[in-house]
Enzyme design. Sequence first.
Site, mmCIF file in Angstrom:
data_model
loop_
_atom_site.group_PDB
_atom_site.id
_atom_site.type_symbol
_atom_site.label_atom_id
_atom_site.label_comp_id
_atom_site.label_asym_id
_atom_site.label_seq_id
_atom_site.Cartn_x
_atom_site.Cartn_y
_atom_site.Cartn_z
ATOM 1 N N SER A 41 25.482 65.856 12.440
ATOM 2 C CA SER A 41 24.339 65.696 11.543
ATOM 3 C C SER A 41 23.563 67.002 11.510
ATOM 4 O O SER A 41 23.500 67.717 12.508
ATOM 5 C CB SER A 41 23.460 64.565 12.061
ATOM 6 O OG SER A 41 22.146 64.732 11.608
ATOM 7 N N GLU A 46 34.769 56.915 6.351
ATOM 8 C CA GLU A 46 33.776 56.583 5.315
ATOM 9 C C GLU A 46 34.219 57.127 3.954
ATOM 10 O O GLU A 46 34.145 56.442 2.932
ATOM 11 C CB GLU A 46 32.405 57.171 5.674
ATOM 12 C CG GLU A 46 31.736 56.443 6.827
ATOM 13 C CD GLU A 46 30.473 57.144 7.299
ATOM 14 O OE1 GLU A 46 29.761 57.736 6.481
ATOM 15 O OE2 GLU A 46 30.207 57.105 8.513
ATOM 16 N N LYS A 76 24.455 63.232 16.970
ATOM 17 C CA LYS A 76 25.324 62.430 16.107
ATOM 18 C C LYS A 76 26.763 62.904 16.062
ATOM 19 O O LYS A 76 27.049 64.099 16.052
ATOM 20 C CB LYS A 76 24.788 62.415 14.664
ATOM 21 C CG LYS A 76 23.496 61.678 14.451
ATOM 22 C CD LYS A 76 23.572 60.178 14.712
ATOM 23 C CE LYS A 76 24.382 59.419 13.694
ATOM 24 N NZ LYS A 76 23.708 59.370 12.402
ATOM 25 N N HIS A 104 34.934 35.873 9.878
ATOM 26 C CA HIS A 104 33.513 36.023 9.500
ATOM 27 C C HIS A 104 32.818 37.068 10.372
ATOM 28 O O HIS A 104 31.620 36.970 10.608
ATOM 29 C CB HIS A 104 32.758 34.691 9.605
ATOM 30 C CG HIS A 104 33.471 33.531 8.970
ATOM 31 N ND1 HIS A 104 33.255 33.147 7.670
ATOM 32 C CD2 HIS A 104 34.415 32.690 9.450
ATOM 33 C CE1 HIS A 104 34.027 32.112 7.383
ATOM 34 N NE2 HIS A 104 34.743 31.827 8.446
#
Length: 459
Positions: free
Chosen positions: A277, A290, A283, A156
């Site tokens: 970024s 992804e 970043k 979980h």
Amino acid sequence: MDKMWSGRFSAGASSLLDEFNASIMYDRKLYKEDIEGSLAHASMLAKQEILTTEELRQITDGLSKIMSEIESEEFEWNISDEDLHMAIEKRLTVLIGDAGKKLHTARSRNDQVAVDFRRWVLKRDKDIVDALKLLMKEVLVVAQKHTTTLIPGMTHLQHAQPTNFGFHLGAYLSMFKRDIKRFEDSYKRNNVSPLGCAALAGTPHNIDRDMTAQMLGFDSVSVNCLDTVSDRDFALEILFNISTMMMHISRLSEELVMWSSYEFGFVELSDEYSTGSSIMPQKKNPDVPELLRGKTGRVYGSLMGLLTVMKGLPLAYNKDTQEDKEGVFDSVETALLSLEILKEAIKTMEVKAHNMQKACSVGHLAATDLADYLVEKCDIPFREAHFITGRAVAKSEELNIDLSDIELSYLQEIDKRIKEDVLEFLVLKNSMNARTSAGGTSTIRTKEQLEEFSNFLKI
Ligand code: ARG
């Protein structure tokens, strides 16, 4: 009126139909399989004395000229030829005349496309297996370095029990090994030749299907022609196999994304495989995992697409089936690229073992061990042991410490039966190493598991 099937028509096809009906823009990818299929078919026709030796020679020369025209990009692909089968046959007839017109004896585009596409898919099964093995090797290298590196095992997404990072990666190695088996099983099952099934019912010509099957590397010939020309489950299998493999890749990717966040800080992807970024200069984004997660959705789309195309088709061939190819081409390309980039990302990432170990010092990962201690050393029934441990966890929370750091006196206040030897049970490394049951996380068991993968990969 230059269509090969124009005999019964009195008006030519509209250019709109040409555009709608054609598959030549994408099925040209199958040119090698198509020409090899034709060469095998022609040799068989000659052996059966359906073609003369001279006709066979002309066909063979013509087809090899076409092969080099395609490979040197001189071949003219024309949408009005509809598909690659007709484009090649038409060119052959231009090159060699009447012998070219005989090649299609005892054959239909229905068995022809079934041969071409099936052989293309079978080759890709092998390519994907090879690429997946290379990825497994890189994962294994990292796993072998980290069989004592503690990492919180979770359920979980909550801290559960301490494990080691090698064991965690071993889970992915298990998934990838099953994926390989799935591709190999599909390869074996589908390695049967459709050639000679003709349009749907076989042919009255005296052909030798075993000969063409053997020449094209198939294990055997298909049993029922009606099935063979209409079935596309070999294509569905590769789509399902890729989907399942991508689902595994996507789960690993999801963990890589989480692990590269400040909150986790378990890994850092290399600069080569990270992006920046356009606005936030600080970043460093994990675009690779992804995108792997995202591309998984695209592959599922192709699987669902073809399942849907096939579900309502009467036997045998229907033109709907022409929609089988693009999703498979796209999924195979996606799979091979994904495997390659994930391999590089894993190979170049930094594992922050210290942060993994640090994360183990919160969340009371040793709680199960305390309960196991009470059962094993104090002869307390598990349910009661669970309750006592719950009290110890509550006490630790109150003291704002982790259960693995609690002092003996606090534990003895909760239950007098607890002795000093409990402290050994609460050491996180001991907790990880205590799980020695088959398939468990202890370093010894982890090493055995990794040894299996190493044998499988023969390294
Ligand atoms: N281009 C077709 C396909 O990919 C080839 C088979 C066409 N057969 C037919 N009878 N129209 O499915």
